[in-house]
Structure formats: structure tokens, C-alpha cells
Enzyme design. Structure first.
Site, PDB file in Angstrom:
ATOM      1  N   LYS A  13       2.026 -92.801  28.130  1.00 44.08           N
ATOM      2  CA  LYS A  13       2.433 -91.396  28.327  1.00 44.08           C
ATOM      3  C   LYS A  13       2.294 -90.981  29.787  1.00 44.08           C
ATOM      4  O   LYS A  13       3.196 -90.391  30.372  1.00 44.08           O
ATOM      5  CB  LYS A  13       1.576 -90.437  27.471  1.00 44.08           C
ATOM      6  CG  LYS A  13       1.624 -90.698  25.994  1.00 44.08           C
ATOM      7  CD  LYS A  13       0.784 -89.682  25.233  1.00 44.08           C
ATOM      8  CE  LYS A  13      -0.698 -89.754  25.544  1.00 44.08           C
ATOM      9  NZ  LYS A  13      -1.350 -91.014  25.124  1.00 44.08           N
ATOM     10  N   ARG A  88      -2.932 -82.348  21.147  1.00 49.18           N
ATOM     11  CA  ARG A  88      -3.447 -83.520  20.439  1.00 49.18           C
ATOM     12  C   ARG A  88      -3.858 -83.159  19.022  1.00 49.18           C
ATOM     13  O   ARG A  88      -4.300 -84.049  18.289  1.00 49.18           O
ATOM     14  CB  ARG A  88      -4.660 -84.065  21.185  1.00 49.18           C
ATOM     15  CG  ARG A  88      -4.364 -85.284  22.062  1.00 49.18           C
ATOM     16  CD  ARG A  88      -5.681 -85.752  22.633  1.00 49.18           C
ATOM     17  NE  ARG A  88      -5.692 -87.097  23.116  1.00 49.18           N
ATOM     18  CZ  ARG A  88      -5.538 -87.439  24.400  1.00 49.18           C
ATOM     19  NH1 ARG A  88      -5.284 -86.531  25.303  1.00 49.18           N
ATOM     20  NH2 ARG A  88      -5.644 -88.691  24.756  1.00 49.18           N
ATOM     21  N   ARG A 127      -6.179-101.497  31.719  1.00 44.05           N
ATOM     22  CA  ARG A 127      -5.882-100.306  32.534  1.00 44.05           C
ATOM     23  C   ARG A 127      -6.951-100.140  33.614  1.00 44.05           C
ATOM     24  O   ARG A 127      -8.143-100.272  33.363  1.00 44.05           O
ATOM     25  CB  ARG A 127      -5.857 -99.054  31.648  1.00 44.05           C
ATOM     26  CG  ARG A 127      -5.728 -97.782  32.475  1.00 44.05           C
ATOM     27  CD  ARG A 127      -5.160 -96.628  31.711  1.00 44.05           C
ATOM     28  NE  ARG A 127      -5.976 -96.188  30.591  1.00 44.05           N
ATOM     29  CZ  ARG A 127      -5.604 -95.211  29.755  1.00 44.05           C
ATOM     30  NH1 ARG A 127      -4.449 -94.589  29.921  1.00 44.05           N
ATOM     31  NH2 ARG A 127      -6.387 -94.863  28.749  1.00 44.05           N
ATOM     32  N   ARG A 160     -11.993 -97.124  33.014  1.00 41.33           N
ATOM     33  CA  ARG A 160     -12.572 -95.870  32.514  1.00 41.33           C
ATOM     34  C   ARG A 160     -13.595 -96.164  31.421  1.00 41.33           C
ATOM     35  O   ARG A 160     -13.392 -97.059  30.604  1.00 41.33           O
ATOM     36  CB  ARG A 160     -11.461 -94.981  31.941  1.00 41.33           C
ATOM     37  CG  ARG A 160     -10.760 -94.149  32.984  1.00 41.33           C
ATOM     38  CD  ARG A 160      -9.472 -93.527  32.497  1.00 41.33           C
ATOM     39  NE  ARG A 160      -9.511 -92.983  31.146  1.00 41.33           N
ATOM     40  CZ  ARG A 160      -8.453 -92.421  30.554  1.00 41.33           C
ATOM     41  NH1 ARG A 160      -7.295 -92.332  31.200  1.00 41.33           N
ATOM     42  NH2 ARG A 160      -8.536 -91.949  29.342  1.00 41.33           N
ATOM     43  N   ARG A 171     -10.893 -94.023  19.551  1.00 41.17           N
ATOM     44  CA  ARG A 171      -9.800 -93.173  20.028  1.00 41.17           C
ATOM     45  C   ARG A 171      -8.553 -93.391  19.187  1.00 41.17           C
ATOM     46  O   ARG A 171      -7.804 -92.454  18.918  1.00 41.17           O
ATOM     47  CB  ARG A 171      -9.524 -93.447  21.517  1.00 41.17           C
ATOM     48  CG  ARG A 171     -10.692 -93.042  22.386  1.00 41.17           C
ATOM     49  CD  ARG A 171     -10.493 -93.431  23.822  1.00 41.17           C
ATOM     50  NE  ARG A 171      -9.448 -92.649  24.447  1.00 41.17           N
ATOM     51  CZ  ARG A 171      -8.847 -92.994  25.584  1.00 41.17           C
ATOM     52  NH1 ARG A 171      -9.186 -94.111  26.185  1.00 41.17           N
ATOM     53  NH2 ARG A 171      -7.929 -92.223  26.087  1.00 41.17           N
TER      54      ARG A 171
HETATM   55  P1  ADP Z   1      -1.559 -93.099  28.274  1.00 42.28           P
HETATM   56  O1  ADP Z   1      -1.315 -92.044  29.316  1.00 42.28           O
HETATM   57  O2  ADP Z   1      -0.614 -92.994  27.106  1.00 42.28           O
HETATM   58  O3  ADP Z   1      -2.988 -93.168  27.834  1.00 42.28           O
HETATM   59  P2  ADP Z   1      -1.027 -94.997  30.455  1.00 42.28           P
HETATM   60  O4  ADP Z   1       0.255 -94.471  31.017  1.00 42.28           O
HETATM   61  O5  ADP Z   1      -2.264 -94.778  31.253  1.00 42.28           O
HETATM   62  O6  ADP Z   1      -1.228 -94.517  28.925  1.00 42.28           O
HETATM   63  O7  ADP Z   1      -0.812 -96.573  30.179  1.00 42.28           O
HETATM   64  C1  ADP Z   1      -1.865 -97.372  29.611  1.00 42.28           C
HETATM   65  C2  ADP Z   1      -1.928 -98.726  30.331  1.00 42.28           C
HETATM   66  O8  ADP Z   1      -0.747 -99.486  30.055  1.00 42.28           O
HETATM   67  C3  ADP Z   1      -1.990 -98.601  31.861  1.00 42.28           C
HETATM   68  O9  ADP Z   1      -2.788 -99.646  32.355  1.00 42.28           O
HETATM   69  C4  ADP Z   1      -0.544 -98.746  32.295  1.00 42.28           C
HETATM   70  O10 ADP Z   1      -0.460 -99.256  33.620  1.00 42.28           O
HETATM   71  C5  ADP Z   1       0.003 -99.746  31.261  1.00 42.28           C
HETATM   72  N1  ADP Z   1       1.411 -99.511  30.905  1.00 42.28           N
HETATM   73  C6  ADP Z   1       2.082 -98.335  30.839  1.00 42.28           C
HETATM   74  N2  ADP Z   1       3.366 -98.513  30.450  1.00 42.28           N
HETATM   75  C7  ADP Z   1       3.499 -99.861  30.226  1.00 42.28           C
HETATM   76  C8  ADP Z   1       4.581-100.692  29.779  1.00 42.28           C
HETATM   77  N3  ADP Z   1       5.790-100.169  29.446  1.00 42.28           N
HETATM   78  N4  ADP Z   1       4.343-102.012  29.656  1.00 42.28           N
HETATM   79  C9  ADP Z   1       3.122-102.544  29.949  1.00 42.28           C
HETATM   80  N5  ADP Z   1       2.074-101.818  30.381  1.00 42.28           N
HETATM   81  C10 ADP Z   1       2.244-100.499  30.512  1.00 42.28           C
HETATM   82  P1  AMP Z   2      -6.346 -89.018  28.230  1.00 43.28           P
HETATM   83  O1  AMP Z   2      -6.528 -89.121  29.695  1.00 43.28           O
HETATM   84  O2  AMP Z   2      -5.152 -88.188  27.835  1.00 43.28           O
HETATM   85  O3  AMP Z   2      -6.365 -90.370  27.532  1.00 43.28           O
HETATM   86  O4  AMP Z   2      -7.612 -88.202  27.659  1.00 43.28           O
HETATM   87  C1  AMP Z   2      -8.930 -88.713  27.786  1.00 43.28           C
HETATM   88  C2  AMP Z   2      -9.871 -87.950  26.850  1.00 43.28           C
HETATM   89  O5  AMP Z   2      -9.902 -86.549  27.232  1.00 43.28           O
HETATM   90  C3  AMP Z   2      -9.508 -87.938  25.370  1.00 43.28           C
HETATM   91  O6  AMP Z   2      -9.940 -89.112  24.687  1.00 43.28           O
HETATM   92  C4  AMP Z   2     -10.225 -86.674  24.898  1.00 43.28           C
HETATM   93  O7  AMP Z   2     -11.616 -86.885  24.754  1.00 43.28           O
HETATM   94  C5  AMP Z   2     -10.021 -85.721  26.091  1.00 43.28           C
HETATM   95  N1  AMP Z   2      -8.771 -84.932  25.936  1.00 43.28           N
HETATM   96  C6  AMP Z   2      -7.668 -84.980  26.739  1.00 43.28           C
HETATM   97  N2  AMP Z   2      -6.715 -84.133  26.300  1.00 43.28           N
HETATM   98  C7  AMP Z   2      -7.226 -83.551  25.168  1.00 43.28           C
HETATM   99  C8  AMP Z   2      -6.720 -82.607  24.228  1.00 43.28           C
HETATM  100  N3  AMP Z   2      -5.486 -82.089  24.323  1.00 43.28           N
HETATM  101  N4  AMP Z   2      -7.530 -82.236  23.203  1.00 43.28           N
HETATM  102  C9  AMP Z   2      -8.772 -82.738  23.080  1.00 43.28           C
HETATM  103  N5  AMP Z   2      -9.299 -83.639  23.898  1.00 43.28           N
HETATM  104  C10 AMP Z   2      -8.542 -84.050  24.951  1.00 43.28           C
END
Ligand code: ADP
Ligand code: AMP
Length: 216
Positions: A13, A88, A127, A160, A171
């Protein structure tokens, strides 16, 4: 253009939201990034949020909704935004919906980045995040130019705390219970679009651009 990114944690995302924000010149609003910035600055909100985040739980709606509504009320969000990680829960979506309706506004697209759980666990372990500027990388798929260093700002990259395997499973359970119902919520509103998030990040982005430009 008001867009919501849906999908499991690690689905991509944030990666896609940043690309959309850059191409269309709208802010990328990530509640996770806002919480992490608060943790880094040692604020009251950050300390409260950290208790939940470290366990892979959601931060309570009361805290989350307020920071999101304050953020989207800012001037730079007037032309639109990409929401990443919000809503969420169904109550969060209802509050956002009500706030937008009161302004005579609405969400244009809710884009579900669909990735099966098996792929998610691998994605999260690889990641690496820059806690300074919010950039994210993947050690195999999207590596930084120099290992462990952010391309954008030169700071150190970290795994992280909530991306450690024991927390990822929590999660994912939280996602299936509390967040996945949003797919039906936005489906019923007729704004849901689904993209295959297992593809290469450029192909995923291409599919999203086709949707936003009305080709799909
Ligand atoms: P989210 O915001 O949904 O938690 P991220 O955008 O941070 O996810 O992506 C999660 C991990 O996967 C990161 O390490 C990112 O670089 C990697 N990633 C994102 N899109 C792709 C893809 N299409 N293919 C492979 N790896 C990806
Ligand atoms: P993210 O960076 O989106 O993966 O979010 C990391 C963490 O932040 C999540 O696992 C939750 O603990 C908290 N968080 C982020 N956005 C929300 C939301 N909309 N509602 C509740 N918790 C959130």
C-alpha cells in the site's frame, strides 16, 4: 482525487501510495507514518500508540480518527489525497464517510492491493524502513543502492519492530478480523477496485493508473 489503499500489512500500500501521490501531486497520508513520527519525537500520542503497535494491535479508533481528520483538514489535502493504512476498521470508515458527506464530498476509489498471506510474511521480513523520511525498501525486490542506507536521505535503514515474524502473524489476524470487512464496505459503495499485488511493483502501479484514468 480521494483514494483509499486497502490491503494486508505488507501488501504494498505504502509503496503504491507514494507513487500515486507523486504522479498526481496529492499528499500521501499514512497513519502509520504519523504514529512513527510521534514515537520518534517522544510525544504523548506516540507513547500511547507504541503500546499497541509493538504488539501488532490496532491503535484505538478514538486516537486514530482524530489525527486523520486533523491531517485531511489541512490546506494541502483540499485537492485530494491518498490514504494509506486508514481506515482499518468499519467505525473508522464510517467516521470518514460522515465527515466527507458533511462537506458534500466522497471517496473516489478504494484500491485493494491483493496479496495472499504466504507472500506477506516474506515481504515483511525483507522490508527495511527509513524512520527519518519514511521511505521503504525490500532487501530482495526493491533494494537500496547502498546496503542499509536510505537512497532518499542517507540515514540508516531498520527492520521495524512490528515487522518481526512473531508480530507479523498478529497483524495478519487483526487484518482479517477488523480490516478485511472494509472490502465489502467499499464494494457496496461502488468504489472498490482490486489489483493483483503479487506482481512487480511497476506492473501494480500500471494497473492502478489504468483504474484512475478510467481505462478499467
Ligand atoms: P504496506 O504499506 O502495505 O504495509 P509496503 O509498501 O511497505 O507495504 O511494502 C511491504 C514490503 O514489500 C516492502 O519491503 C516493499 O519494498 C515490498 N514491496 C512492495 N511492493 C512490492 C511488489 N510489488 N513486489 C515485491 N515487493 C514489494
Ligand atoms: P502501517 O505503517 O500502516 O503498517 O501501520 C503500523 C501500525 O500502526 C499498525 O499495525 C497499527 O498498530 C497502527 N496503525 C496505523 N494506522 C492505523 C489505523 N488506521 N487504525 C489503527 N491503528 C493503526
Amino acid at each position: 482525487m480521494k483514494i483509499i489503499m486497502l490491503g494486508a500489512p505488507g501488501a504494498g500500500k505504502g509503496t503504491q501510495a507514494k507513487m500515486i501521490a507523486e504522479k498526481y501531486g496529492v499528499p500521501h497520508v499514512s497513519t502509520g507514518d504519523i504514529f512513527r513520527a510521534n514515537i520518534k519525537d517522544g510525544t504523548q500520542l506516540g507513547m500511547e500508540a507504541k503500546k499497541y503497535m509493538d504488539q501488532g494491535l490496532l491503535v484505538p479508533d478514538e486516537l486514530t480518527v482524530k489525527i486523520l481528520l486533523d491531517r485531511v483538514a489541512k490546506e494541502d489535502c483540499k485537492r485530494g489525497y491518498v490514504l494509506d493504512g486508514f481506515p482499518r476498521t468499519i467505525p473508522q470508515a464510517e467516521v470518514l464517510d460522515k465527515a466527507l458527506t458533511e462537506l458534500g464530498d466522497k471517496i473516489d476509489y478504494a484500491i485493494d492491493v491483493d496479496v495472499p498471506d504466504e507472500n506477506i510474511v516474506r515481504r515483511m521480513g525483507g522490508r527495511r524502513a527509513c524512520l527519518s523520511c519514511g521511505a521503504t525498501y525490500h532487501i530482495e525486490h526493491i533494494p537500496p543502492k547502498a546496503e542499509g542506507i536510505c537512497d532518499a536521505c542517507g540515514k540508516e535503514l531498520v527492520l521495524r519492530d512490528d515487522d518481526k515474524p512473531e508480530t507479523v502473524q498478529n497483524r495478519l489476524s487483526v487484518y482479517h478480523e477488523q480490516t478485511q470487512p472494509l472490502i465489502d464496505f467499499y464494494g457496496a459503495k461502488g468504489v472498490l477496485k482490486t489489483v493483483d499485488g503479487t506482481k512487480d511493483m511497476k506492473d501494480v502501479f500500471g494497473a492502478i493508473v489504468d483504474i484512475l484514468e478510467g481505462a478499467v
